[in-house]
Design an enzyme around this catalytic site. Sequence first.
Site: not given
Length: 527
Positions: A15, A187
């Site tokens: 991420d 997301e």
Amino acid sequence: MTKIQNPILPGFHADPSICRVGDDFYIATSTFEWFPGVRIHHSKDLVHWQHVASPLDRLSQLDMKGNMNSGGIWAPCLSYHDNQFYLIYTDVKQWHGAYKDSHNYLVTAPTINGPWSEPVYLNSSGFDPSLFHDEDGRKWFMNMIWDYRKGNHPFAGIVLQEYSHAEQRLIGPVKKIYDGTDIQLTEGPHIYKKDDYYYLFVAEGGTQYEHAETVARSKHIEGPYETDPHYPLITADQKPHLPIQKTGHGSLVDTPGGEWYFVHLGGRPLKGKYCTLGRETFIQEIRWTADGWPRLTDGSQSPALEVDAPSLPLHPFDPEPTIDHFDDDRLFPKWWNSLRIPIDQTWLSLTERPGHLRLKGMESLSSLHSQALLARRQTAFHCSFETSVDYEPEYFQHMGGMTVFYDTEDHVYLHLTHHEIKGRSLQIIRTVKGEYDEVLPSPQKVTATGPVKLKGVITFDRLQWFYQDQDMDDFKPIGPVFDVTHMSDDSADDVRFTGTFIGLVTQDLSGARKPCDFDYFRYEQHD
């Protein structure tokens, strides 16, 4: 031309959120249940990277005791504005089932090395939070919103709300600005302003092999957002021949010279499926089309193992040492992590026995609360690791040694313990999907006192343990060759998110906290 070799952050670095401050680039990555929270790497050239900070280093910022596996820190966002760093992060307490108990916070610092502030609580409506600093001085907070209700898609879109720096809270209405595409599971939002558009980057498809990154844009920050007609920007879905899989969830940065790059997570599978190193950080070069959409420079949607470096002077860092001798009064900070709890003197000492790391036995390797476990990431498919352990277990409930560890459900553990007939002995515990097994039919007896050396070698999907007792001239194999692919996201019945660690650990299941001493730890990469 200089090339950037992928991955730029090998091993479990998921991420990535990239931020440029002048001539310096910083990437923040997720740490999940490992402490301290969030890892930040620094570069001057996008080629060479060095760990520089772990901002969430105290309980007042991050209390993860009891967090479930693959909970904790999800998808941080690092930004810089008005001479201050902003770090947004989620602490996920529970994520299985219908609900997601995910709490979003903000910390700030004047420099990347801190001091980092106490956290400001923001909301809990969803995960993957992000902060955008607009040109007019307003700040905008985003996250995906989670819908637990039966019959609804749980990934319910991206929401936007203003953040008041003066009041240190979210203000004004919450507005959904993007539903996502037919890829779904939208997301990981990040907004960037370029020319006359706000560009919204989102991850889609879930963080496994269908993962992707999609871009949308709008003239107004609150939308409506138009999806790039040639979405997604990048994906490895349905491309099993590619060496990089699971590509998505990333962020955008420009160089001082006006070049553009996109950093993203991905995985390098063994046996076509098992990413034992976890989700790593990769980089791709970006060009902009005449009509203002970002594209990979080669015109494809596929990740590349090698990309052109920007026109910046190269700035390599000194290579990391391969050994920690534990001779100082502090740990080598770029390596070590603990599980859920801070590294502190209640269970670890570098001074009680000078020249040694002393761990004081706590709970079992299946505990979600208090483990005396100190570990570092596996960052290469072929590596070796070694220690010397001095430990005199008195009961079978005393254990101390070295582990290859994914989480409390999957690990392999070579350790000293006490056997009622053989006395001090070596045993190997292997746990696969939570199923416990003692591998050696009969424990290996060793000398009654003094140090014993332990060693492990991982060669892609295989692990072999070794030991060297005091009367031995060299290491001797112990136990079978293990298949380590169960220590990956991909071997679980449900999705999970971390990667393999190699650690020093001890347990005292009697509760007396018997100490175990380690003279050194060596980690070497062989590929």
